[in-house]
Design an enzyme around this catalytic site. Structure first.
Site, PDB file in Angstrom:
ATOM      1  N   HIS A 190     -28.941 115.705  15.417  1.00 31.12           N
ATOM      2  CA  HIS A 190     -28.297 114.552  16.312  1.00 31.12           C
ATOM      3  C   HIS A 190     -29.354 115.091  17.166  1.00 31.12           C
ATOM      4  O   HIS A 190     -29.798 114.228  17.814  1.00 31.12           O
ATOM      5  CB  HIS A 190     -27.155 115.293  17.291  1.00 31.12           C
ATOM      6  CG  HIS A 190     -26.759 114.999  18.233  1.00 31.12           C
ATOM      7  ND1 HIS A 190     -25.851 114.388  18.569  1.00 31.12           N
ATOM      8  CD2 HIS A 190     -26.907 115.497  19.599  1.00 31.12           C
ATOM      9  CE1 HIS A 190     -25.942 113.971  19.736  1.00 31.12           C
ATOM     10  NE2 HIS A 190     -26.877 114.943  20.767  1.00 31.12           N
ATOM     11  N   GLU A 191     -30.221 116.484  17.623  1.00 24.63           N
ATOM     12  CA  GLU A 191     -30.673 116.665  18.672  1.00 24.63           C
ATOM     13  C   GLU A 191     -32.158 115.686  18.404  1.00 24.63           C
ATOM     14  O   GLU A 191     -33.625 115.172  19.254  1.00 24.63           O
ATOM     15  CB  GLU A 191     -31.049 117.985  18.593  1.00 24.63           C
ATOM     16  CG  GLU A 191     -30.432 118.813  19.381  1.00 24.63           C
ATOM     17  CD  GLU A 191     -29.563 118.281  20.767  1.00 24.63           C
ATOM     18  OE1 GLU A 191     -30.410 117.614  21.496  1.00 24.63           O
ATOM     19  OE2 GLU A 191     -28.708 118.305  20.792  1.00 24.63           O
ATOM     20  N   HIS A 197     -32.214 112.502  19.984  1.00 26.79           N
ATOM     21  CA  HIS A 197     -33.150 111.931  20.700  1.00 26.79           C
ATOM     22  C   HIS A 197     -34.486 112.783  21.165  1.00 26.79           C
ATOM     23  O   HIS A 197     -35.337 111.687  22.289  1.00 26.79           O
ATOM     24  CB  HIS A 197     -32.725 113.496  21.876  1.00 26.79           C
ATOM     25  CG  HIS A 197     -31.182 113.301  22.261  1.00 26.79           C
ATOM     26  ND1 HIS A 197     -31.013 112.432  22.373  1.00 26.79           N
ATOM     27  CD2 HIS A 197     -30.091 114.659  22.015  1.00 26.79           C
ATOM     28  CE1 HIS A 197     -29.898 112.794  22.920  1.00 26.79           C
ATOM     29  NE2 HIS A 197     -28.753 114.062  22.279  1.00 26.79           N
ATOM     30  N   GLU A 215     -26.164 109.715  24.069  1.00 28.07           N
ATOM     31  CA  GLU A 215     -25.832 110.361  22.820  1.00 28.07           C
ATOM     32  C   GLU A 215     -26.117 109.081  22.499  1.00 28.07           C
ATOM     33  O   GLU A 215     -26.052 110.107  20.890  1.00 28.07           O
ATOM     34  CB  GLU A 215     -24.225 111.455  23.593  1.00 28.07           C
ATOM     35  CG  GLU A 215     -24.424 112.469  24.711  1.00 28.07           C
ATOM     36  CD  GLU A 215     -25.676 113.600  24.478  1.00 28.07           C
ATOM     37  OE1 GLU A 215     -26.404 113.768  22.585  1.00 28.07           O
ATOM     38  OE2 GLU A 215     -26.209 113.482  25.078  1.00 28.07           O
ATOM     39  N   TYR A 237     -19.250 111.678  26.260  1.00 28.32           N
ATOM     40  CA  TYR A 237     -20.109 112.018  24.544  1.00 28.32           C
ATOM     41  C   TYR A 237     -18.538 110.992  23.577  1.00 28.32           C
ATOM     42  O   TYR A 237     -19.692 110.548  22.675  1.00 28.32           O
ATOM     43  CB  TYR A 237     -19.324 113.211  23.969  1.00 28.32           C
ATOM     44  CG  TYR A 237     -20.878 114.363  25.027  1.00 28.32           C
ATOM     45  CD1 TYR A 237     -22.198 114.099  24.056  1.00 28.32           C
ATOM     46  CD2 TYR A 237     -20.779 114.792  25.785  1.00 28.32           C
ATOM     47  CE1 TYR A 237     -22.824 115.436  24.032  1.00 28.32           C
ATOM     48  CE2 TYR A 237     -22.012 115.376  26.081  1.00 28.32           C
ATOM     49  CZ  TYR A 237     -22.675 115.376  25.277  1.00 28.32           C
ATOM     50  OH  TYR A 237     -23.591 116.587  25.254  1.00 28.32           O
TER      51      TYR A 237
END
Length: 668
Positions: A460-461, A464, A489, A600
């Site tokens: 996930h990170e 980004h 997100e 989210y």
């Protein structure tokens, strides 16, 4: 390449140089604005009005990272403190700059004279429109007296937000426990804890406290840990949050909005509270029957384990993680066994491999990098999607800072440090992003091992990070994750799905003693079967956070502890612990996601629809990956998110894929 501007970040600054750089940035910015203002209105052009403002935004945004980022990662407390102070000072200046009536008039007079000028490209038009919108939302359409009041409120809010996060970062609360009280915890975990005499010290940092809430057998010990965790910096941070809520309401009223939630939603995809209400009204009745069954099943597990010692037909806050884990293990999912197949160094290299293939990129580890701590790694990123393989384009850098340290940011986040955008001579400034996490450190017998949910966090990170590094925009204000808050997100959530794909899990995993052995098929199948375990409860927890945030921001003032308890009891099927106020640790709504936490779940609906395309076309389909990079990641905020979604999907998004993804039957 010589035409490229290098990485301009500096990580060895002293407290004095941070303070001095912040002052220099402010002086330089002020002089640029002063210069723009002096141009006579009749002589305004894009080149003498908009371009200097856009360039100053880029310069300030880049170099201020050298002042602000150390607060989150520097190993030196004096540097962290100086950085927090500098951030406060820079934020105060930005509030002042955002309320300069003379700059507003300069931009406005340029726009009035040039809005029908067809030589302006779409992104340049968007730049002007967004700047004007920002000035209006900063209160410049208000009479002078009200404007001053708005400026004062904003400065105070900025100070409070920084203090709230600093209090959390610097928190050292811990619970001292005996070996017996830690029954249920594996030996390798205990080896990683520090000790005071014979007692083990469990800090409230993620890698310490979260596993204990999952595995410690004795409910009274879990209750002590949960109480300590949910009362961190409670007194001061509750005061801060409640002051912020009053100030935000006051701000919204001065701006002509009924509530702060209305003020924030105006620039989101959701647009209005009614749309958000409809979103929850559609979703909750579908989740509720699932949650009722799931709660009953977890309560039955609790009664079976505790017998007469059980405290009734309900789940406490300290029961939730524990019995969710027991339910997983009853399906044959043993997280301690699973994590043996996810050594961090392997997961890192395999995730980087997957992202490179999927997005047509190449990463190269930088030897002897200039970084802020010896644990940190640095990589260069190249675009290999071009026609000529020998002509790779350098896109930027990213850093990985993966282990906890005293005073370090305590969650997992991607920090955009240098925006990738065009320079006035036509060359590009390259993007730089840091991924900051808190995974367990290696012990003397074992490397760092990740739980599967930590593998998901990594994916996930890192999504980004790629949103930042892949961006190709003209202006820094549209770079990377600078999209609508309720879309930000989505690209990362979409990429989490790779962690639930059988072929990908086989590829990433490898037992730490023999990496040629991937996660056994039987274990993998059980894990996939448990993917939607308690999805009713899990998603209602997200609904609760979103509705709690909206409620706080839809009224003049709030008793946060009372509302948190009341809504948690009403929505989540998990009892609130009296005397605790987790609002005091809710960093998202202290700064960044205020009146926006709903994003989210809202963005999950889009991300599930995006992933459906990969399910159909293949999760490692490089053509689809490149389309995703170009239509979603590359454009950043240079166009509306709804337009980017349509460009990738070929239609507007639909909710059915999300409902299917959490295990609900959907009539098309």
């Amino acid at each position: 390449p010589s035409a490229e501007r290098p990485n301009r970040l500096c990580f060895d600054s002293s407290p004095e140089s941070i303070a001095s750089l912040s002052e220099t940035l402010i002086e330089r910015s002020r002089s640029v604005l002063d210069r723009v203002v002096k141009v006579p209105h009749t002589e305004r052009t894009f080149a003498n009005t908009m371009l200097p403002l856009a360039e100053e935004e880029r310069e300030f945004g880049t170099l201020s990272s050298n002042c602000e980022f150390p607060a989150h990662v520097s190993p030196v407390k004096e540097v962290r403190d100086a950085s927090s102070e500098a951030e406060k000072r820079l934020n105060e200046y930005l509030i002042e700059a955002s309320m300069r009536e003379d700059v507003f008039e300069a931009v406005n007079s340029f726009w009035e004279a040039h809005k029908s000028d067809e030589s302006l490209c779409a992104e340049s038009r968007r730049l002007v429109e967004r700047m004007l919108r920002d000035f209006q939302r900063a209160g410049l359409a208000l009479p002078a007296e009200k404007r001053e009041e708005v400026k004062t409120i904003k400065k105070r809010l900025s100070e409070l937000s920084i203090e709230f996060q600093k209090n959390l970062n610097e928190d050292t609360s811990a619970v001292l426990l005996t070996r017996e009280e830690l029954t249920g915890m594996p030996d390798d975990f205990l080896e990683g804890l520090s000790k005071e005499g014979d007692l083990y010290k469990v800090t409230m940092k993620y890698p310490d406290v979260l596993p204990c809430l999952k595995y410690v057998k004795d409910p009274s010990v879990r209750a002590r840990l949960e109480h300590c965790y949910s009362t961190r910096v409670q007194k001061r941070n509750t005061e801060i949050m409640e002051e912020m809520l009053k100030l935000r309401h006051e701000l919204a009223r001065k701006m002509g909005f009924d509530t702060f939630a209305d003020f924030m939603l105006e620039i989101r995809m959701a647009k209005r509270l009614e749309n958000l209400k409809k979103f929850y009204d559609d979703l909750c009745p579908r989740l509720e029957p699932l949650a009722v069954q799931e709660e009953a099943a977890l309560v039955a597990l609790k009664k079976a384990e505790l017998g007469d010692r059980s405290d009734g037909d309900h789940l406490n806050a300290w029961d939730w993680s524990y019995y969710h884990r027991v339910a997983e293990e009853n399906l044959g999912v043993d997280n301690n066994e699973i994590k043996e197949y996810f050594p961090l160094h392997r997961v890192t290299s395999k995730i980087l491999e997957i992202y490179q293939e999927l997005l047509s990129l190449r990463y190269e580890r930088v030897e002897k990098p200039h970084v802020w701590h010896p644990d940190v790694e640095m990589y260069a990123v190249y675009d290999v999607a071009g026609e000529k393989k020998d002509n790779e384009e350098f896109l930027g850098h990213f850093y990985l800072d993966l282990f906890p340290r005293e005073g370090k940011y305590g969650h997992a986040a991607a920090f955009p440090l240098q925006p990738g955008c065009e320079l006035s001579d036509g060359s590009r400034q390259r993007a730089v992003t840091a991924m900051v996490c808190n995974f367990s450190k290696p012990t003397k017998d074992r490397p760092s091992l990740l739980r599967h949910n930590e593998v998901v966090t990594f994916f996930h990170e890192f999504g980004h990070v790629m949103h930042g590094v892949c961006a190709k925009v003209k202006y820094s204000r549209f770079h990377g994750t600078a999209v609508e808050r309720d879309f930000v997100e989505c690209p990362s959530q979409m990429l989490e799905n790779w962690c639930w794909d059988e072929s990908i899990l086989e590829r990433i995993s490898g037992h730490y003693k023999d990496e040629s052995k991937p996660l056994p098929k039987e274990l993998l199948q059980k894990m996939l079967a448990a993917k939607n375990l308690n999805s009713g409860l899990v998603n209602l927890r997200q609904v609760f956070f979103g509705m709690f945030d909206q409620k706080l921001h839809s009224q003049p003032e709030s008793d946060t502890q009372a509302i948190y308890g009341e809504l948690r009891n009403e929505i989540t099927h998990v009892r609130h612990t009296p005397g605790t106020n987790p609002t005091a640790q809710f960093g998202h709504i202290a700064g960044g996601y205020e009146a926006s936490y709903y994003s989210y779940l809202w963005a999950e609906v889009f991300s599930a629809d995006l992933f459906e395309q990969f399910k159909l076309g293949g999760v490692m389909n490089a053509d689809l990956g490149l389309k995703y990079r170009r239509e979603i990641l590359q454009v950043g905020g240079s166009r509306d998110a709804a337009e980017s979604l349509r460009a990738f999907l070929g239609r507007d998004p639909i909710p059915a894929p999300f409902l299917r993804s959490i295990g609900l039957a959907v009539g098309e």
